[in-house]
Write a protein that holds these residues in place. Structure first.
Motif, PDB file in Angstrom:
ATOM      1  N   LEU A 152       0.821  -1.210   0.000  1.00 41.44           N
ATOM      2  CA  LEU A 152       0.000   0.000   0.000  1.00 41.44           C
ATOM      3  C   LEU A 152       0.853   1.258   0.000  1.00 41.44           C
ATOM      4  CD1 LEU A 152      -3.076  -0.433   2.377  1.00 41.44           C
ATOM      5  CD2 LEU A 152      -3.090   0.444   0.050  1.00 41.44           C
ATOM      6  N   ALA A 153       1.951   1.231   0.742  1.00 42.98           N
ATOM      7  CA  ALA A 153       2.829   2.393   0.851  1.00 42.98           C
ATOM      8  C   ALA A 153       4.268   1.907   0.883  1.00 42.98           C
ATOM      9  CB  ALA A 153       2.517   3.193   2.111  1.00 42.98           C
ATOM     10  N   ASN A 154       5.094   2.513   0.026  1.00 44.34           N
ATOM     11  CA  ASN A 154       6.482   2.073  -0.039  1.00 44.34           C
ATOM     12  C   ASN A 154       7.261   2.508   1.195  1.00 44.34           C
ATOM     13  OD1 ASN A 154       9.516   2.516  -1.030  1.00 44.34           O
ATOM     14  ND2 ASN A 154       8.551   0.915  -2.254  1.00 44.34           N
ATOM     15  N   ASN A 155       8.077   1.614   1.718  1.00 49.87           N
ATOM     16  CA  ASN A 155       8.805   1.889   2.954  1.00 49.87           C
ATOM     17  C   ASN A 155       9.954   2.873   2.772  1.00 49.87           C
ATOM     18  OD1 ASN A 155       9.782  -0.581   1.515  1.00 49.87           O
ATOM     19  ND2 ASN A 155      11.489  -0.372   2.945  1.00 49.87           N
ATOM     20  N   GLU A 156      10.449   3.059   1.557  1.00 46.83           N
ATOM     21  CA  GLU A 156      11.561   3.979   1.338  1.00 46.83           C
ATOM     22  C   GLU A 156      11.117   5.350   0.854  1.00 46.83           C
ATOM     23  OE1 GLU A 156      15.055   2.652  -0.639  1.00 46.83           O
ATOM     24  OE2 GLU A 156      14.823   0.576   0.017  1.00 46.83           O
ATOM     25  N   THR A 157      10.115   5.395   0.005  1.00 47.50           N
ATOM     26  CA  THR A 157       9.684   6.666  -0.585  1.00 47.50           C
ATOM     27  C   THR A 157       8.346   7.154  -0.052  1.00 47.50           C
ATOM     28  OG1 THR A 157       8.553   5.572  -2.416  1.00 47.50           O
ATOM     29  CG2 THR A 157      10.901   6.094  -2.722  1.00 47.50           C
ATOM     30  N   GLY A 158       7.566   6.264   0.555  1.00 50.28           N
ATOM     31  CA  GLY A 158       6.234   6.626   1.021  1.00 50.28           C
ATOM     32  C   GLY A 158       5.195   6.663  -0.082  1.00 50.28           C
ATOM     33  N   LEU A 277      10.051  20.594   5.808  1.00 52.71           N
ATOM     34  CA  LEU A 277      11.387  20.012   5.668  1.00 52.71           C
ATOM     35  C   LEU A 277      11.816  20.000   4.203  1.00 52.71           C
ATOM     36  CD1 LEU A 277      13.851  18.371   6.692  1.00 52.71           C
ATOM     37  CD2 LEU A 277      12.423  16.322   6.500  1.00 52.71           C
ATOM     38  N   GLU A 278      10.939  19.512   3.332  1.00 50.42           N
ATOM     39  CA  GLU A 278      11.273  19.428   1.914  1.00 50.42           C
ATOM     40  C   GLU A 278      11.504  20.809   1.303  1.00 50.42           C
ATOM     41  OE1 GLU A 278       8.942  15.278   0.718  1.00 50.42           O
ATOM     42  OE2 GLU A 278       8.072  17.222   0.159  1.00 50.42           O
ATOM     43  N   ALA A 279      10.636  21.764   1.638  1.00 48.81           N
ATOM     44  CA  ALA A 279      10.760  23.103   1.062  1.00 48.81           C
ATOM     45  C   ALA A 279      12.099  23.735   1.421  1.00 48.81           C
ATOM     46  CB  ALA A 279       9.607  23.981   1.549  1.00 48.81           C
ATOM     47  N   GLY A 300       4.287  11.395   6.311  1.00 49.16           N
ATOM     48  CA  GLY A 300       5.541  11.705   6.986  1.00 49.16           C
ATOM     49  C   GLY A 300       6.806  11.157   6.378  1.00 49.16           C
ATOM     50  N   VAL A 301       6.801  10.846   5.083  1.00 46.81           N
ATOM     51  CA  VAL A 301       7.979  10.219   4.480  1.00 46.81           C
ATOM     52  C   VAL A 301       8.518  11.059   3.339  1.00 46.81           C
ATOM     53  CG1 VAL A 301       8.913   8.143   3.398  1.00 46.81           C
ATOM     54  CG2 VAL A 301       7.038   7.944   5.053  1.00 46.81           C
ATOM     55  N   THR A 302       9.824  11.293   3.356  1.00 50.76           N
ATOM     56  CA  THR A 302      10.472  11.949   2.223  1.00 50.76           C
ATOM     57  C   THR A 302      11.815  11.290   1.955  1.00 50.76           C
ATOM     58  OG1 THR A 302      11.225  14.060   1.290  1.00 50.76           O
ATOM     59  CG2 THR A 302      11.514  13.763   3.672  1.00 50.76           C
ATOM     60  N   SER A 303      12.016  10.940   0.703  1.00 49.11           N
ATOM     61  CA  SER A 303      13.266  10.335   0.237  1.00 49.11           C
ATOM     62  C   SER A 303      13.991  11.385  -0.582  1.00 49.11           C
ATOM     63  CB  SER A 303      12.961   9.094  -0.614  1.00 49.11           C
ATOM     64  OG  SER A 303      14.113   8.628  -1.288  1.00 49.11           O
ATOM     65  N   VAL A 304      15.137  11.848  -0.066  1.00 46.66           N
ATOM     66  CA  VAL A 304      15.826  12.997  -0.659  1.00 46.66           C
ATOM     67  C   VAL A 304      17.186  12.570  -1.214  1.00 46.66           C
ATOM     68  CG1 VAL A 304      16.565  15.373  -0.298  1.00 46.66           C
ATOM     69  CG2 VAL A 304      14.726  14.422   1.115  1.00 46.66           C
ATOM     70  N   THR A 305      17.391  12.851  -2.479  1.00 50.97           N
ATOM     71  CA  THR A 305      18.683  12.569  -3.109  1.00 50.97           C
ATOM     72  C   THR A 305      19.529  13.837  -3.135  1.00 50.97           C
ATOM     73  OG1 THR A 305      17.778  10.809  -4.500  1.00 50.97           O
ATOM     74  CG2 THR A 305      19.852  11.804  -5.216  1.00 50.97           C
ATOM     75  N   PHE A 356      14.010  10.547   5.391  1.00 48.35           N
ATOM     76  CA  PHE A 356      13.518  11.117   6.643  1.00 48.35           C
ATOM     77  C   PHE A 356      12.075  10.637   6.811  1.00 48.35           C
ATOM     78  CE2 PHE A 356      16.570  14.129   4.865  1.00 48.35           C
ATOM     79  CZ  PHE A 356      17.413  14.398   5.941  1.00 48.35           C
ATOM     80  N   SER A 357      11.748  10.079   7.959  1.00 45.44           N
ATOM     81  CA  SER A 357      10.368   9.632   8.179  1.00 45.44           C
ATOM     82  C   SER A 357       9.885  10.131   9.530  1.00 45.44           C
ATOM     83  CB  SER A 357      10.255   8.108   8.073  1.00 45.44           C
ATOM     84  OG  SER A 357      11.260   7.440   8.800  1.00 45.44           O
TER      85      SER A 357
END
Length: 391
Positions: A152-158, A277-279, A300-305, A356-357
């Motif tokens: 339902l929701a990816n654990n790395e990207t959300g 956080l992302e902004a 609450g999930v953000t995957s940042v490169t 970040f989660s």
């Protein structure tokens, strides 16, 4: 402070690895630990333990909107995934999953189909991590499919997956549907009277319960043979032998109750914190990218490169922040994230990605401190790398 890590001044942003234990869960578990009794025993102490288990089963059923009898308690989502896939595959036919699933699904699928590798179909995902349904529909029409397993929701990207069309297509073809909902349960509303999956896996520690306990939802009437991993008793309707973890199950139930009460408000609050956080990172860190930004995601999930900046170096440079370089279950693995590779990212970009989660106890101060620390860490690592590269 709720956002601190065990009394230290650390901003804890690794909820996808494990959430802090909710006070309600701790209190309930202490009561259970101070009691004695096997939930399978018929004497008073045993019946008291069984009452705790029954109450927890009802609480989880309330969170999921299902019947208590449709819940099987396990040691966590990994065991639940194993049970679901093994039982589903035993029906005979193709096993279908995606390249971005948790390894608890992918490795189980590969293991149980090892003697017949052509009975496993791993679907691709696009650059946002969303599965393309066309290959699935084609597979459903070309040969018998036993089970479709999509998270339902990816654990790395959300990234969230819309399972309604998947369930419709699979059921029309006679296939069952399983979802690994480990990261979804307790974070967004989930109504199993509306979501027509046949099986669902979860872990208590993702929504504030204890580690080492989870559950498998098996919809009543699902034509599914039992394939227990542990034998030796008729516990949990024959799905799992062994004395029940009364304290752990009690904590799961208390966490489910607490999550249900706070669900709507927390989703809005945590989404705002993640957006802040992302902004800030996008403005202050050159070239940083948010993975899955164009798809629906968990609050609450953000995957940042951070291109060209190794994630492990960034994490080491900000010890005051607890974050991750991907799935905690794969930490220390020499290979980059299989999820990001499946999304078309390069190995270098996958190695330069921090997850970040956030969750129920995350505060604005946590986000402010984590943002400043991450910006400083990336700049520091880039400075060191530039100085090292000079002749």
């Amino acid at each position: 402070m709720a956002g601190d890590l065990q009394g230290t001044d650390v901003a804890y942003l690794d909820y996808n690895a494990t959430a802090p234990l909710r006070p309600e869960a701790l209190e309930a578990m202490l009561g259970a630990l101070q009691s004695v009794g096997n939930a399978s025993s018929m004497h008073h102490a045993g019946r008291k333990a069984a009452t705790r288990v029954d109450a927890a089963r009802r609480s989880l059923a309330d969170l999921l909107n299902c019947a208590p009898g449709e819940i099987i308690f396990t040691s966590g989502a990994t065991e639940a995934n194993n049970l679901a896939l093994r039982a589903g595959y035993a029906r005979g036919g193709l096993l279908v999953t995606t390249a971005a699933e948790h390894l608890a699904v992918i490795e189980t699928a590969r293991t149980i189909t090892a003697e017949h590798p052509d009975s496993l179909l791993i679907l691709p995902v696009d650059q946002d991590g969303v599965v393309d349904l066309e290959p699935l529909v084609a597979a459903l029409h070309n040969k018998p499919v036993a089970l479709v397993s999509l998270m339902l929701a990816n654990n790395e990207t959300g990234v969230l997956i819309d399972l309604d069309p998947v369930c419709k297509a699979a059921h029309e073809a006679g296939a069952l549907v399983h979802t690994d909902a480990t990261q979804y349960v307790g974070r967004l509303p989930l109504d199993l009277a509306e979501l027509d999956v046949d099986l669902l896996s979860l872990s208590a520690h993702k929504f504030g319960g204890p580690q080492g306990v989870g559950a498998l939802f098996v919809r009543r009437g699902t034509p599914l043979p039992h394939r227990p991993l542990l034998v030796g008793g008729g516990h949990e309707r024959g799905w799992r032998a062994g004395t029940l973890n009364v304290a752990g199950i009690t904590g799961l139930g208390a966490a489910a109750q607490a999550a249900r009460r706070q669900l709507a408000d927390e989703a809005v609050r945590v989404t705002a914190l993640r957006s802040a956080l992302e902004a800030a990172l996008i403005v202050e860190v050159a070239d940083c990218r948010i993975n899955g930004a164009h798809a629906p995601r968990l609050p609450g999930v953000t995957s940042v490169t951070f291109p060209g900046v190794p994630a492990d170096a960034v994490l080491a440079a900000m010890p005051q922040v607890a974050a991750s370089d991907g799935s905690a279950c794969s930490s220390g693995a020499p290979s980059p994230s299989h999820v990001l590779l499946a999304m078309g990212r390069s190995r270098d970009d996958a190695d330069s990605t921090v997850r970040f989660s956030l969750g129920y106890a995350t505060t604005e101060r946590d986000i402010e401190r984590a943002t400043a620390a991450a910006i400083d860490a990336v700049r520091h690592v880039r400075s060191v790398m530039a100085a090292t590269a000079e002749p």
